[in-house]
Design a protein around this motif. Structure first.
Motif, PDB file in Angstrom:
ATOM      1  N   SER A  90       0.973  -1.037   0.074  1.00 18.97           N
ATOM      2  CA  SER A  90       0.082   0.021   0.027  1.00 18.97           C
ATOM      3  C   SER A  90       0.933   1.222  -0.010  1.00 18.97           C
ATOM      4  N   GLU A 108       1.015   8.175  -2.883  1.00 15.01           N
ATOM      5  CA  GLU A 108       1.137   7.793  -4.258  1.00 15.01           C
ATOM      6  C   GLU A 108       2.458   7.561  -4.724  1.00 15.01           C
ATOM      7  N   HIS A 239      -9.884  -6.077  -9.043  1.00 16.35           N
ATOM      8  CA  HIS A 239     -11.151  -5.663  -8.550  1.00 16.35           C
ATOM      9  C   HIS A 239     -12.458  -6.062  -9.153  1.00 16.35           C
ATOM     10  N   SER A 245      -9.938  -4.711  -3.137  1.00 21.27           N
ATOM     11  CA  SER A 245     -10.962  -3.810  -2.902  1.00 21.27           C
ATOM     12  C   SER A 245     -11.113  -2.691  -3.452  1.00 21.27           C
ATOM     13  N   ALA A 246     -12.085  -1.813  -3.371  1.00 24.59           N
ATOM     14  CA  ALA A 246     -12.255  -0.462  -4.099  1.00 24.59           C
ATOM     15  C   ALA A 246     -11.383   0.365  -3.571  1.00 24.59           C
ATOM     16  N   ASP A 247     -10.816   0.389  -2.420  1.00 23.88           N
ATOM     17  CA  ASP A 247      -9.922   1.259  -1.646  1.00 23.88           C
ATOM     18  C   ASP A 247      -8.353   1.002  -2.385  1.00 23.88           C
ATOM     19  N   THR A 248      -8.346  -0.508  -2.697  1.00 25.71           N
ATOM     20  CA  THR A 248      -7.102  -0.613  -3.419  1.00 25.71           C
ATOM     21  C   THR A 248      -6.967   0.017  -4.998  1.00 25.71           C
ATOM     22  N   ALA A 250      -8.571   2.222  -6.077  1.00 24.47           N
ATOM     23  CA  ALA A 250      -8.404   3.610  -6.008  1.00 24.47           C
ATOM     24  C   ALA A 250      -7.340   4.299  -5.739  1.00 24.47           C
ATOM     25  N   ALA A 251      -6.343   3.525  -4.918  1.00 23.67           N
ATOM     26  CA  ALA A 251      -4.973   3.949  -4.471  1.00 23.67           C
ATOM     27  C   ALA A 251      -4.026   3.789  -5.743  1.00 23.67           C
ATOM     28  N   GLN A 254      -4.963   6.677  -8.403  1.00 23.39           N
ATOM     29  CA  GLN A 254      -4.485   8.066  -7.757  1.00 23.39           C
ATOM     30  C   GLN A 254      -2.792   8.140  -8.072  1.00 23.39           C
TER      31      GLN A 254
END
Length: 267
Positions: A90, A108, A239, A245-248, A250-251, A254
């Motif tokens: 992450s 990022e 995904h 996950s959606a958070d992954t 999205a990271a 970005q």
């Protein structure tokens, strides 16, 4: 659909006999060439790690792995998938013990540099004199532990073929088998260090001065960012199949947006 052969070819160059051996890999026939031997080991490893299902058809993770365009990138991609599976990749810092005087990178930049650190950076035969990053070095320790575990999997599967007398590879090929099996070469975090400096504003000319041991900064960065492009595509597939996950995702998106702006400075 992605077939078994197209997935396994990411790990080994196969001969016609190697393809035939994969087609019959559920049987107990004896493999007799180095190509057959490596193909069967790769197929067994991919199944054990969940990239192939019980019928040896690609799983959702296997279909995402097929995105990678080269043997080297596929191995790096598999390592990255395993890091994601265990929550070890992450943009978050690994520790809160870093002194307050040390400026923290953005999530990022951290995520990008960690992913890119899986790639190779060609260096001169000199002692490293460039800057280091404790966070990347700690991440690299985890990568090396995982890489060696994956190598152990491949070697134990290879040993199993010999113990079950399913392999009769000529003795003259024994020494070469070690280099043909996957996860043979570990990488340092050099590419991650260079990418981090680039993402934080250094030009290619400045990078050459900051990292004098790196012999092909621009070319290696381009190759590393090509790997990153494939990673982003693969994560989106993971995904879509529920494996990320959606958070992954999205990271990663970005971080990709950040790279798109900086990439214009790369000749």
């Amino acid at each position: 659909a992605v077939g078994l052969h197209s997935l396994c070819q990411l790990f080994a160059k196969r001969s016609a006999s190697g393809e035939a051996c994969l087609q019959e890999s559920k049987k107990t026939e004896v493999v007799s060439t180095a190509e057959e031997f490596v193909a069967v080991v790769n197929a067994q490893a991919l199944q054990l790690l969940g990239f192939l299902d019980a019928t040896r058809a690609p799983s959702s993770r296997g279909s995402a792995l097929a995105v990678f365009s080269s043997v080297a990138n596929a191995e790096r991609g598999l390592v990255l998938f395993e890091l994601l599976r265990y929550g070890a990749l992450s943009g978050a810092p690994l520790t809160h013990s870093v002194a307050a005087t040390v400026a923290a990178s953005s999530p990022e930049v951290t995520l990008l540099s960690r992913c890119v650190s899986l790639c190779a950076m060609r260096t001169k035969a000199e002692a490293w004199s460039g800057p280091v990053d404790r966070g990347l070095m700690a991440f690299n320790c985890m990568v090396k532990a995982l890489h060696r575990s994956l190598r152990n999997v491949a070697e134990m599967l290879a040993l199993g073929l010999f113990l079950r007398k399913q392999a009769k590879v000529p003795v003259r090929h024994y020494a070469g088998l070690a280099t043909l099996l996957p996860f043979f070469q570990e990488e340092s975090c050099g590419a991650g260090l260079v990418a981090k400096a680039f993402l934080e504003g250094q030009s290619v000319e400045e990078l050459a001065a900051t990292f004098p041991q790196c012999s092909a900064v621009a070319e290696d960065l381009r190759a590393a960012f090509t790997f990153w492009d494939e990673v982003v595509t693969a994560v989106r597939l993971l995904h879509a199949s529920g494996d990320a996950s959606a958070d992954t995702v999205a990271a990663f998106q970005q971080a990709d947006a950040l790279l798109a702006n900086r990439r214009k400075a790369l000749p």
